[in-house]
Write an enzyme that holds these catalytic residues in place. Sequence first.
Site, PDB file in Angstrom:
ATOM      1  N   LYS A  79       0.840  -1.204   0.000  1.00 18.00           N
ATOM      2  CA  LYS A  79       0.000   0.000   0.000  1.00 18.00           C
ATOM      3  C   LYS A  79       0.870   1.248   0.000  1.00 18.00           C
ATOM      4  CE  LYS A  79      -4.016   1.875   2.585  1.00 18.00           C
ATOM      5  NZ  LYS A  79      -4.958   1.619   3.703  1.00 18.00           N
ATOM      6  N   SER A 154      -9.864   1.609   2.716  1.00 18.52           N
ATOM      7  CA  SER A 154      -8.999   2.407   1.892  1.00 18.52           C
ATOM      8  C   SER A 154      -7.921   1.616   1.150  1.00 18.52           C
ATOM      9  CB  SER A 154      -8.325   3.483   2.740  1.00 18.52           C
ATOM     10  OG  SER A 154      -7.460   2.900   3.698  1.00 18.52           O
ATOM     11  N   SER A 178      -9.966  -0.788   6.894  1.00 14.98           N
ATOM     12  CA  SER A 178      -9.395  -0.608   5.551  1.00 14.98           C
ATOM     13  C   SER A 178      -8.725  -1.821   4.932  1.00 14.98           C
ATOM     14  CB  SER A 178      -8.401   0.546   5.554  1.00 14.98           C
ATOM     15  OG  SER A 178      -9.109   1.742   5.420  1.00 14.98           O
TER      16      SER A 178
HETATM   17  N1  GLN Z   1     -13.301   3.654   6.145  1.00 13.18           N
HETATM   18  C1  GLN Z   1     -12.750   4.044   7.397  1.00 13.18           C
HETATM   19  C2  GLN Z   1     -12.449   5.520   7.382  1.00 13.18           C
HETATM   20  O1  GLN Z   1     -12.722   6.134   6.423  1.00 13.18           O
HETATM   21  C3  GLN Z   1     -11.553   3.218   7.733  1.00 13.18           C
HETATM   22  C4  GLN Z   1     -10.297   3.695   7.113  1.00 13.18           C
HETATM   23  C5  GLN Z   1      -9.103   2.878   7.479  1.00 13.18           C
HETATM   24  O2  GLN Z   1      -9.205   1.809   8.086  1.00 13.18           O
HETATM   25  N2  GLN Z   1      -7.958   3.430   7.178  1.00 13.18           N
HETATM   26  O3  GLN Z   1     -11.944   6.054   8.303  1.00 13.18           O
END
Ligand code: GLN
Length: 488
Positions: A79, A154, A178
């Site tokens: 990532k 994400s 994410s």
């Molecule tokens: N979707 C969640 C957010 O927007 C989780 C994001 C993540 O785990 N980095 O914060």
Amino acid sequence: MQTRGNTLRKIIDGLEAGDWSARELVTAYAARAKDGQKGTHAFVDVHEESALAAAEESDRRRAGGESRSRFDGVPIAVKDNLMVAGHRATAGSAILKDYVAPYDATVVDRLKRAGGIVIGKTNMDEFAMGSSTETSFFGPSRNPWDTERVPGGSSGGSVVAVAEGSAPAALGSDTGGSVRQPAALCGVVGLKPTYGRVSRYGLMATASSLDQIGPITRTVEDAALLLREIEGRDSNDSTSLEIKNEWRLPDSLPTSVRGLRIGLPKEYFVSGMEPGVEAAVRAAADRLAELGAELKEVELPHSKYALAVYYVLMPCEVSANLARFDGIRYGRREPAETLEGTYRRSRGSGFGREVRRRIMIGTYALSSGYYDAYYLRAMKVRRLIANDFARAFSDVDCILTPTTPTVAWKLGEMSDDPLSMYLQDIYTVSVNVAGLPAITFPCGLSEGLPVGVQLIGRQFDEKTILGAAHAYETADGGFGRYLPPEVA
Ligand code: GLN
């Protein structure tokens, strides 16, 4: 060679048996990754040159009988919020568009020492804020099951890479879901380790008390293989811990769930979930019962506050962590007459909408007069949520829930509606709030799209959830049927 559908285990065994060389692997995966860049857009950058050079070294080591480990020569996607020395690390943001990492993240360093090869950096929601990969400065990634749909986020790029076969495995980061949420929406396995199991050094901090790096793979066994390589104490991250004997993963995961007590939280099976998702998740629970597990209802009464708590704490930590991107120390600089002007212009043009929204919410919630009402309160409820889990774990060995309330939705459908997007995280955030490990694995299709089921474990008890997921996977035929159509 064929890159689609390969497991990490198959790649490793094939290297050992001499069925393919590291060079052949890297050539095939890099070509596939580049093909996809215009289509599903899993990768921001493909590191073809450095990966090929590393592959040649790996092949030479192997030929000389000096392989570093079973991972020697294995290509991995990473990532883009993790540092890989000498390569861009953008976190999906304009503000870091040209930022080159000066060092390797600990997880990357460990993989490289084992002989693993980073084949490229994957697309993500900007600074890991989002559930669809649409907030990336570089444009969205697409779900290989239906390219009109989001892959989740994400870590969308990492998940797409594994699902479509442009990497045999990938690393993601999970602050509130994410790793797990996109894995569920693309039909692969995603593991969020216990907070402290994996070093965060070299991971760009989103919310430091919630962030963990986790494996994204085709199978449960692969997730365990990758976790073993990256876990453990690192003196550069004071929140990382030595892996005690009782926390270690066995060499081969159990294939039986006989006698395992699995909790079903009644608060998680309520309205709002798509009927197809609920049916698949309940069927997975029944299947585990058929295989010998005991299902028990459990109560997690503070679950209803989890999203609210997360969406206070997370932006608070974001507002502090992202203060370093000021146009002076890192990344994009838009000079102005005054220092404050430079801050304003650099941050104003460098950060996207969702990131700005969270910085403002966090700054507000931390400001004097509001701190007690928001941050402090959320911290207190955080404790109650952790206590709920601790209580439930005195009755059961792990907890089964849906991973997401819906299957993958259409691109653009929620991008102007932050609240609906936040609701997608309803089943994943409490795991981060309580610092627990959780795994998602595919358990069926609804309307032709993958559904994931989540198993949550006690702190540092990855063994139990990996074992139960592996037992399910073995009975289910190895997840071979969760292969998306071939797309580029
Ligand atoms: N979707 C969640 C957010 O927007 C989780 C994001 C993540 O785990 N980095 O914060």
